[in-house]
Write an enzyme that holds these catalytic residues in place. Structure first.
Site, PDB file in Angstrom:
ATOM      1  CG  ASN A 149     -36.934 -15.977 -19.048  1.00  0.00           C
ATOM      2  OD1 ASN A 149     -37.895 -15.201 -18.915  1.00  0.00           O
ATOM      3  ND2 ASN A 149     -35.693 -15.546 -19.230  1.00  0.00           N
ATOM      4  CG  HIS A 182     -32.777 -13.349 -22.987  1.00  0.00           C
ATOM      5  ND1 HIS A 182     -32.718 -12.481 -21.920  1.00  0.00           N
ATOM      6  CD2 HIS A 182     -31.696 -13.087 -23.758  1.00  0.00           C
ATOM      7  CE1 HIS A 182     -31.629 -11.727 -22.043  1.00  0.00           C
ATOM      8  NE2 HIS A 182     -31.000 -12.074 -23.143  1.00  0.00           N
TER       9      HIS A 182
HETATM   10  C1  GRF Z   1     -39.757  -9.003 -23.261  1.00  0.00           C
HETATM   11  O1  GRF Z   1     -38.898  -8.234 -24.045  1.00  0.00           O
HETATM   12  C2  GRF Z   1     -39.120 -10.304 -22.930  1.00  0.00           C
HETATM   13  O2  GRF Z   1     -38.246 -10.763 -23.926  1.00  0.00           O
HETATM   14  C3  GRF Z   1     -38.326  -9.992 -21.680  1.00  0.00           C
HETATM   15  O3  GRF Z   1     -39.119  -9.060 -20.985  1.00  0.00           O
HETATM   16  C4  GRF Z   1     -39.959  -8.370 -21.889  1.00  0.00           C
HETATM   17  C5  GRF Z   1     -41.347  -8.569 -21.388  1.00  0.00           C
HETATM   18  O4  GRF Z   1     -42.282  -7.794 -22.098  1.00  0.00           O
HETATM   19  N1  GRF Z   1     -38.031 -11.175 -20.942  1.00  0.00           N
HETATM   20  P1  GRF Z   1     -43.830  -7.929 -21.811  1.00  0.00           P
HETATM   21  O5  GRF Z   1     -44.077  -7.524 -20.350  1.00  0.00           O
HETATM   22  O6  GRF Z   1     -44.185  -9.373 -22.022  1.00  0.00           O
HETATM   23  O7  GRF Z   1     -44.518  -7.036 -22.765  1.00  0.00           O
END
Ligand code: GRF
Length: 321
Positions: free
Chosen positions: A109, A111
């Site tokens: 994941n 974050h």
């Molecule tokens: C990102 O900010 C990521 O850190 C978090 O969710 C968001 C996803 O953005 N887990 P995207 O859909 O990849 O543009």
């Protein structure tokens, strides 16, 4: 290059991290390929982009389903795609323990904070409110606890004096797009990384009683007994001639067992130079299919050959029953 690792991406929204993965996977040396983009939201914009890039997609709403039931549907779709790893990219669902267990060590994941700081939502504002100089993003393995698994890599992103949550978020997103594909590439090829292999051997060798590490002619080695009189039971041999190869050297019970092992699996075992005559065996660790339980067993068997009697006596007694 060996077969590429097959990746399923789960998302719920715009999918910019998914896009970063898809374009990274188009580079010739990328060690992974995207085999599925799946979502719990049928309207997730990320799905459209994946389709346009000719990547298989799957969508199934979670509405009206228990968490477990929805996770099973997603899991089945991922398995059908042939994926070996799951990459969460803005997947806005808490995962059931069952799902997390099935993908243990195979699910990553990203974050938007420097974990362990600011788990959960609102990470940017919380970093600004705390007066932090830097924010950032973290890629971690997924464990049942939210945003809590082992951190694989992080990028720091400076907080500017006039940053608000949005401006900071958009800069962190740029860092995410760099960090996530490169971390995934490193992770899926970790079994070929000499440092990773050394870590795996070290952890198992030092888990045995009264052991310590001491290099021998530049190679990492492990001994049992005191620091002064200890005896070697394992070495890590690395040769850089031509094809890089890396092998574990351990002691067998003698030349008969050494010969039997090579007979049983000549691709895995070979007689090491210098040590071969005294019944040592080399086990290749660069095949990409290392059975680490087997390595633990061989380390233990070797340890038993050279460990002081007072350590092995109790084991010998127990073996009689
Ligand atoms: C990102 O900010 C990521 O850190 C978090 O969710 C968001 C996803 O953005 N887990 P995207 O859909 O990849 O543009």
């Amino acid at each position: 290059m060996a077969d590429k690792a097959k990746i399923a991406i789960l998302l719920s929204g715009r999918g910019s991290n998914m896009a970063a993965m898809v374009y990274a996977a188009k580079l010739p040396d990328c060690p992974f390929e995207i085999v599925l983009v799946a979502s719990n939201d049928l309207k997730a914009p990320g799905l459209k982009l994946a389709e346009a890039e000719s990547i298989a997609t799957f969508a199934h709403s979670h509405k009206g389903l228990t968490r477990e039931a929805h996770d099973i549907i997603m899991h089945d779709a991922i398995v059908r795609s042939g994926a070996e790893y799951v990459v969460l990219a803005g997947y806005m669902r808490i995962l059931s323990d069952g799902f997390v267990r099935k993908w243990a060590d195979h699910m990553l994941n990203i974050h938007p904070s420097l974990l362990p700081k600011y788990k959960g939502l609102d990470t940017y504002q919380r970093a600004i409110d705390a007066g932090d100089d830097v924010a950032g993003c973290s890629v971690h393995l997924v464990t049942p606890e939210l945003d809590d698994g082992p951190i694989l890599a992080q990028t720091e992103v400076a907080i500017l004096p006039d940053d608000d949550a949005d401006s900071l978020a958009s800069r962190i997103l740029i860092a995410e797009h760099q960090l996530y594909p490169s971390t995934l590439a490193k992770y899926v090829t970790r079994e070929a990384d000499p440092d990773w292999i050394l870590g795996q051997v070290r952890q198992r060798a030092l888990a045995l009683a009264e052991t310590h590490e001491r290099p021998s002619f530049g190679a990492p080695g492990w001994r049992v007994g005191s620091k002064t009189t200890g005896k070697y039971f394992a070495y890590l041999a690395q040769s850089h001639h031509g094809e890089a190869s890396i092998a574990l050297l351990v002691k067998t019970t003698g030349l008969d067992e050494q010969a039997a092992l090579i007979d049983a699996d000549p691709d895995l075992y070979y007689i090491p130079k210098f040590y071969g005559k005294s019944g040592w065996i080399a086990i290749r660790l660069d095949t990409g299919r290392t059975d680490w339980d087997h390595i633990s067993d061989r380390l233990y068997a070797s340890w038993r050959q050279v460990a002081p009697k007072r350590l092995t006596k109790m084991i010998a007694i127990a073996d009689q029953f």
